[in-house]
Design a protein around this motif. Structure first.
Motif, PDB file in Angstrom:
ATOM      1  N   LEU A  62      -9.591  -0.921   5.220  1.00 34.87           N
ATOM      2  CA  LEU A  62      -8.155  -0.824   4.997  1.00 34.87           C
ATOM      3  C   LEU A  62      -7.646   0.517   5.512  1.00 34.87           C
ATOM      4  CD1 LEU A  62      -8.033  -2.150   1.321  1.00 34.87           C
ATOM      5  CD2 LEU A  62      -7.421  -3.434   3.389  1.00 34.87           C
ATOM      6  N   GLN A  63      -6.357   0.591   5.697  1.00 37.30           N
ATOM      7  CA  GLN A  63      -5.739   1.856   6.064  1.00 37.30           C
ATOM      8  C   GLN A  63      -5.929   2.856   4.923  1.00 37.30           C
ATOM      9  OE1 GLN A  63      -4.404   2.666   8.905  1.00 37.30           O
ATOM     10  NE2 GLN A  63      -4.554   0.655   9.889  1.00 37.30           N
ATOM     11  N   TRP A  64      -5.946   4.140   5.267  1.00 39.73           N
ATOM     12  CA  TRP A  64      -6.219   5.166   4.256  1.00 39.73           C
ATOM     13  C   TRP A  64      -5.199   5.156   3.137  1.00 39.73           C
ATOM     14  CZ3 TRP A  64      -2.688   8.861   3.085  1.00 39.73           C
ATOM     15  CH2 TRP A  64      -1.640   9.046   4.005  1.00 39.73           C
ATOM     16  N   TRP A  65      -3.950   4.882   3.502  1.00 32.59           N
ATOM     17  CA  TRP A  65      -2.923   4.904   2.450  1.00 32.59           C
ATOM     18  C   TRP A  65      -3.075   3.725   1.498  1.00 32.59           C
ATOM     19  CZ3 TRP A  65       0.077   0.572   2.468  1.00 32.59           C
ATOM     20  CH2 TRP A  65       0.155  -0.162   3.682  1.00 32.59           C
ATOM     21  N   ALA A  66      -3.523   2.572   2.035  1.00 34.96           N
ATOM     22  CA  ALA A  66      -3.735   1.412   1.168  1.00 34.96           C
ATOM     23  C   ALA A  66      -4.918   1.663   0.228  1.00 34.96           C
ATOM     24  CB  ALA A  66      -3.991   0.173   2.023  1.00 34.96           C
ATOM     25  N   THR A  67      -5.965   2.280   0.777  1.00 36.44           N
ATOM     26  CA  THR A  67      -7.129   2.589  -0.056  1.00 36.44           C
ATOM     27  C   THR A  67      -6.758   3.575  -1.164  1.00 36.44           C
ATOM     28  OG1 THR A  67      -8.560   2.283   1.881  1.00 36.44           O
ATOM     29  CG2 THR A  67      -9.492   3.447   0.015  1.00 36.44           C
ATOM     30  N   ALA A  68      -6.002   4.601  -0.779  1.00 38.02           N
ATOM     31  CA  ALA A  68      -5.584   5.592  -1.776  1.00 38.02           C
ATOM     32  C   ALA A  68      -4.728   4.953  -2.865  1.00 38.02           C
ATOM     33  CB  ALA A  68      -4.826   6.715  -1.087  1.00 38.02           C
TER      34      ALA A  68
END
Length: 389
Positions: free
Chosen positions: A194-200
């Protein structure tokens, strides 16, 4: 009155006739001078023409003589001389037989890579390992040494490189292109699903309540837990050292090198010295120097690190580093060996008395060393040992 002007006119006419007479007398002298100058100029012109003609004739003779020299020869002004082949130089001023008058360059030390009329060979170049270079082709009488970058070094210059740079180590652990002798490592980024922002965002949504509860619990029991953990770690560490002789921080390891590396594999020794900034070319050169002797390779690599580090703090640094590198089994065995060696030395000293006082001092010093170590370091060391076990 009429006679006076007449006499004056006669005087003027007499003077004029005298001047014209002098001019007639000087005219032959002038003619002689002009004739002499003209003759001298003519002689100089003839001499100049003669010089130019002689030079022209000489030039034609030299050109004809050079035209007579064949391919592989050169003119010495009087005769044609043979040029020596690659790898040879002349031993007389004008060679006429290359088999007799040309001598070879010293193999591995000198070279000459073209036909020549030289009297001395050129010296072979060397590849400096300190500059990250190693020999690609050895020097021969016909070719100079060829250098290339050593392993884990590169040089992106199109011309022969005189200095190589260390290859980049990818912190992400992802290598898109390996380092070569002519190009640096190309690093990539770790791929995630996933994109980093989605993971965060997912981590925050899922773990935020849990993190809040843990923070509250830790804050409530912070002082009590810290005190219990520190006491437990110190007590265990002191207990493990209670009956062991004192190991000085600055113990001389030079006489124990063979015993130390006996408990480590070659790969562990290489990992240890590499993480302590021993240059890669020195590691490779040491391995090559003792290619078929693993024990000697380990001893020499460890000695390189010890010489660079020095005796001060070497023992503590050795044991602590081995535990940090997850080599706890090796660290424990080395510790036991060195303690046994020091204990044996102390027993020899006890035969002369003061054994009770020395034992007490060793125990007290051991406690001081253990208690002086930062609690975080002790916790980290112990946890590392536990994980390996």
């Amino acid at each position: 009155m009429g006679r006076a002007p007449l006499s004056l006119c006669r005087k003027v006419q007499g003077r004029a006739l005298g001047s014209s007479g002098m001019a007639r007398a000087l005219l032959p002298l002038l003619l002689v001078i002009v004739l002499i100058i003209e003759t001298q100029c003519k002689n100089d012109t003839e001499a100049l023409k003669h010089i130019v003609h002689n030079k022209f004739i000489t030039g034609r003779i030299i050109v004809k003589r050079e035209d007579r020299c064949q391919n592989g020869e050169y003119s010495s002004g009087v005769q044609c001389c043979k040029k020596c082949n690659r790898g040879f130089v002349k031993n007389i001023s004008c060679p006429t037989d290359i088999n007799k008058h040309c001598v070879p360059c010293k193999n591995g030390k000198e070279y000459i890579h073209h036909e020549n009329d030289l009297e001395e060979c050129m010296r072979c170049s060397s590849c400096d390992s300190i500059l990250g270079l190693e020999v690609a082709k050895n020097c021969t009488p016909e070719q100079n040494t060829e250098c290339t970058c050593a392993k884990n070094y590169f040089c992106n210059s199109s011309v022969p490189c005189g200095h190589c740079n260390p290859c980049t180590i990818c912190e992400s652990g992802v290598i898109e292109k390996q380092c070569t002798s002519t190009s640096d490592t190309v690093c990539g980024m770790k791929e995630t699903g996933l994109q980093w922002w989605a993971t965060a965002l997912m981590i925050m949504v899922v773990l935020l309540p849990i993190a809040g509860a843990i923070f509250w619990y830790k804050r409530k029991w912070k002082n009590r837990t810290r005190k219990e953990n520190l006491n437990e770690v110190v007590l265990k560490a002191v207990a493990s050292y209670e009956n062991v002789p004192l190991i000085h921080r600055d113990i001389d390891l030079s006489s124990h090198v063979a015993e130390i590396v006996e408990e480590m594999t070659l790969q562990q020794v290489k990992t240890f010295v590499r993480n302590h900034k021993v240059p890669e070319p020195i590691i490779d050169q040491t391995i090559r120097d003792y290619l078929n002797d693993t024990s000697e390779q380990k001893i020499k690599l460890f000695q390189v690190w010890y010489q660079r580090h020095g005796m001060k703090g070497a023992y503590v640094n050795l044991i602590r580093s081995l535990r940090e590198f997850k080599m706890c089994a090796a660290a424990d065995k080395i510790e036991e060996k060195l303690k046994a060696a020091v204990s044996s030395c102390q027993e020899g000293g006890q035969s002369h008395g003061d054994d009770t006082e020395q034992s007490k001092t060793c125990t007290e010093e051991s406690r001081k060393i253990l208690l002086s170590v930062d609690s975080a370091d002790l916790s980290k060391t112990c946890s590392s040992s536990f994980e390996e076990t």
